[in-house]
Design a protein around this motif. Structure first.
Motif, short mmCIF file in Angstrom:
data_model
loop_
_atom_site.label_atom_id
_atom_site.label_comp_id
_atom_site.label_asym_id
_atom_site.label_seq_id
_atom_site.Cartn_x
_atom_site.Cartn_y
_atom_site.Cartn_z
N ASN A 37 83.29 110.04 97.77
CA ASN A 37 83.21 111.15 98.80
C ASN A 37 82.21 112.19 99.16
O ASN A 37 81.89 112.25 100.03
CB ASN A 37 84.63 111.98 98.32
N GLU A 38 81.11 112.14 97.92
CA GLU A 38 79.90 112.62 98.17
C GLU A 38 78.90 111.83 98.96
O GLU A 38 78.08 112.28 100.06
CB GLU A 38 79.36 113.12 96.83
N GLN A 41 86.78 91.04 114.56
CA GLN A 41 86.57 92.72 114.71
C GLN A 41 86.59 93.14 113.10
O GLN A 41 87.88 93.03 112.47
CB GLN A 41 87.35 93.14 115.28
N GLY A 42 85.67 93.82 112.63
CA GLY A 42 85.80 94.17 111.27
C GLY A 42 85.56 95.88 111.37
O GLY A 42 84.98 96.15 112.31
N LYS A 43 85.91 96.69 110.64
CA LYS A 43 85.66 97.87 110.38
C LYS A 43 85.56 98.54 108.99
O LYS A 43 85.84 97.67 107.98
CB LYS A 43 87.16 98.74 110.67
N VAL A 44 84.98 99.59 108.89
CA VAL A 44 84.55 100.19 107.61
C VAL A 44 84.88 101.62 107.81
O VAL A 44 84.59 102.41 108.56
CB VAL A 44 83.09 99.81 107.15
N GLU A 45 85.57 102.02 106.44
CA GLU A 45 85.98 103.46 106.51
C GLU A 45 85.77 103.86 104.98
O GLU A 45 85.96 103.08 103.80
CB GLU A 45 87.17 103.68 106.98
N LEU A 46 85.92 105.08 104.71
CA LEU A 46 85.74 105.54 103.34
C LEU A 46 87.36 105.87 103.10
O LEU A 46 87.95 106.89 103.78
CB LEU A 46 84.94 106.69 103.26
N THR A 47 87.97 105.65 101.75
CA THR A 47 89.31 105.85 101.64
C THR A 47 89.36 107.30 100.76
O THR A 47 88.15 107.81 100.35
CB THR A 47 89.85 104.83 100.59
N GLU A 48 90.31 107.66 100.79
CA GLU A 48 90.64 109.05 100.01
C GLU A 48 90.00 108.95 98.60
O GLU A 48 89.57 109.73 97.98
CB GLU A 48 92.00 109.31 99.85
N GLY A 59 87.70 107.35 97.56
CA GLY A 59 85.98 107.24 97.77
C GLY A 59 85.74 105.69 97.39
O GLY A 59 84.64 105.64 96.81
N HIS A 60 86.25 104.86 98.01
CA HIS A 60 85.70 103.40 98.28
C HIS A 60 85.44 103.14 99.60
O HIS A 60 86.28 103.64 100.35
CB HIS A 60 86.76 102.36 97.44
N ALA A 61 84.72 102.19 99.75
CA ALA A 61 84.47 101.52 101.18
C ALA A 61 85.51 100.83 101.51
O ALA A 61 85.79 99.73 100.41
CB ALA A 61 83.25 101.10 101.25
N ARG A 62 86.14 100.84 102.61
CA ARG A 62 87.05 99.82 102.80
C ARG A 62 86.79 98.95 103.89
O ARG A 62 86.57 99.65 105.09
CB ARG A 62 88.52 100.48 103.01
N PHE A 63 86.46 97.81 103.75
CA PHE A 63 85.93 96.59 104.92
C PHE A 63 87.36 95.77 105.33
O PHE A 63 87.65 95.24 104.27
CB PHE A 63 84.73 95.85 104.16
N TYR A 64 87.40 96.01 106.35
CA TYR A 64 88.63 95.13 106.90
C TYR A 64 88.84 94.73 108.13
O TYR A 64 88.02 95.24 109.09
CB TYR A 64 90.09 96.10 106.42
N GLN A 108 92.12 84.81 110.28
CA GLN A 108 92.60 85.60 109.03
C GLN A 108 92.25 86.96 109.23
O GLN A 108 91.32 87.38 109.57
CB GLN A 108 92.07 84.77 107.75
N LYS A 109 93.21 87.65 108.60
CA LYS A 109 93.06 89.11 108.14
C LYS A 109 92.21 89.20 106.95
O LYS A 109 92.52 88.31 105.97
CB LYS A 109 94.34 89.92 108.22
N PHE A 110 91.42 90.23 106.71
CA PHE A 110 90.85 90.68 105.58
C PHE A 110 90.66 92.11 105.20
O PHE A 110 90.68 92.84 105.98
CB PHE A 110 89.46 89.78 105.66
N GLU A 111 90.52 92.34 103.77
CA GLU A 111 90.26 93.63 103.24
C GLU A 111 89.66 93.58 102.03
O GLU A 111 90.21 92.88 101.07
CB GLU A 111 91.74 94.37 103.11
N LEU A 112 88.46 94.25 101.78
CA LEU A 112 87.69 94.20 100.63
C LEU A 112 87.34 95.80 100.35
O LEU A 112 86.90 96.61 101.46
CB LEU A 112 86.46 93.59 100.89
N LEU A 113 87.72 96.28 99.19
CA LEU A 113 87.47 97.66 98.93
C LEU A 113 86.11 97.53 97.94
O LEU A 113 86.10 96.56 96.92
CB LEU A 113 88.54 98.45 97.90
N ILE A 114 85.36 98.15 98.32
CA ILE A 114 83.95 98.18 97.34
C ILE A 114 83.71 99.51 96.83
O ILE A 114 83.75 100.73 97.42
CB ILE A 114 82.81 97.95 98.33
N ASP A 115 83.62 99.56 95.57
CA ASP A 115 83.25 100.77 94.88
C ASP A 115 81.95 101.21 94.61
O ASP A 115 81.41 102.27 94.88
CB ASP A 115 84.05 100.60 93.46
N CYS A 116 80.95 100.14 94.27
CA CYS A 116 79.64 100.39 93.88
C CYS A 116 78.98 99.28 93.69
O CYS A 116 79.41 97.96 93.60
CB CYS A 116 79.43 101.45 92.70
#
Length: 179
Positions: A24-25, A44-51, A53-58, A165-173
């Motif tokens: 989040n910082e 079409q991909g999107k990226v957002e920050l989850t609550e 604090g992970h990147a959500r690439f989906y 296909q649909k996809f979702e990858l959470l990235i921490d670091c």
């Protein structure tokens, strides 16, 4: 005194180097989406920050209109490395196969890639930089594996296996550690 110095020297030399910590910082920083739309595709991909604090690439990748990939990338890195270091990434995927890609220069045409499979659980993936193979637009190149002293770009990419296909990858670091 000498054993303490040796211990501290070893600790400093083996401490991980943070490439990027999604939290989040830090937010998403300079991470941006690039899809096959640059070549006429309609994935079409999107990226957002989850609550948490992970990147959500989906999103969705499709072969329609000669498409088939989506990526999230950072083109503003300046990380000093040695080819024998290891990229250590913490991710939670959806069972799909993804690629981790790096480039050593702003002018480089080639990317160095390594595929990794996800399990649906949090995983720590370790990728030796000198095992990353050079490619250009999906084609393997007759060049040595990664053997450079810096990383300027990093990217996560998903490419379709000839089916939509649909996809979702959470990235921490993403960190660098010594081998």
């Amino acid at each position: 005194m000498k054993p303490l110095f040796l211990f501290l020297s070893t600790l400093i030399m083996t401490a991980p180097i943070m490439i990027y910590d999604f939290n989040n910082e830090n937010g998403l920083g300079d991470w941006r989406i690039e899809d096959d739309r640059v070549m006429g595709g309609i994935s079409q991909g999107k990226v957002e920050l989850t609550e948490d604090g992970h990147a959500r690439f989906y999103g969705n990748v499709t072969v329609e209109s000669n498409g088939g990939f989506s990526s999230v990338q950072n083109n503003s890195l300046d990380i000093k490395v040695t080819p024998d270091q290891i990229a250590k990434i913490k991710v939670k995927g959806d069972g799909n196969t993804y690629q981790f890609r790096i480039q050593h220069s702003n002018n480089a045409r080639e990317s160095y890639i390594k595929e990794f499979e996800t399990t649906g659980e949090w995983q720590t993936i370790e990728i030796k930089l000198n095992e990353m193979k050079p490619t250009y637009r999906g084609r393997n190149l007759n060049m040595p594996n990664f053997n450079h002293d810096q990383i300027k770009h990093a990217r996560f990419l998903i490419a379709t296996k000839k089916v939509d296909q649909k996809f979702e990858l959470l990235i921490d670091c993403i960190e660098l550690i010594d081998a």
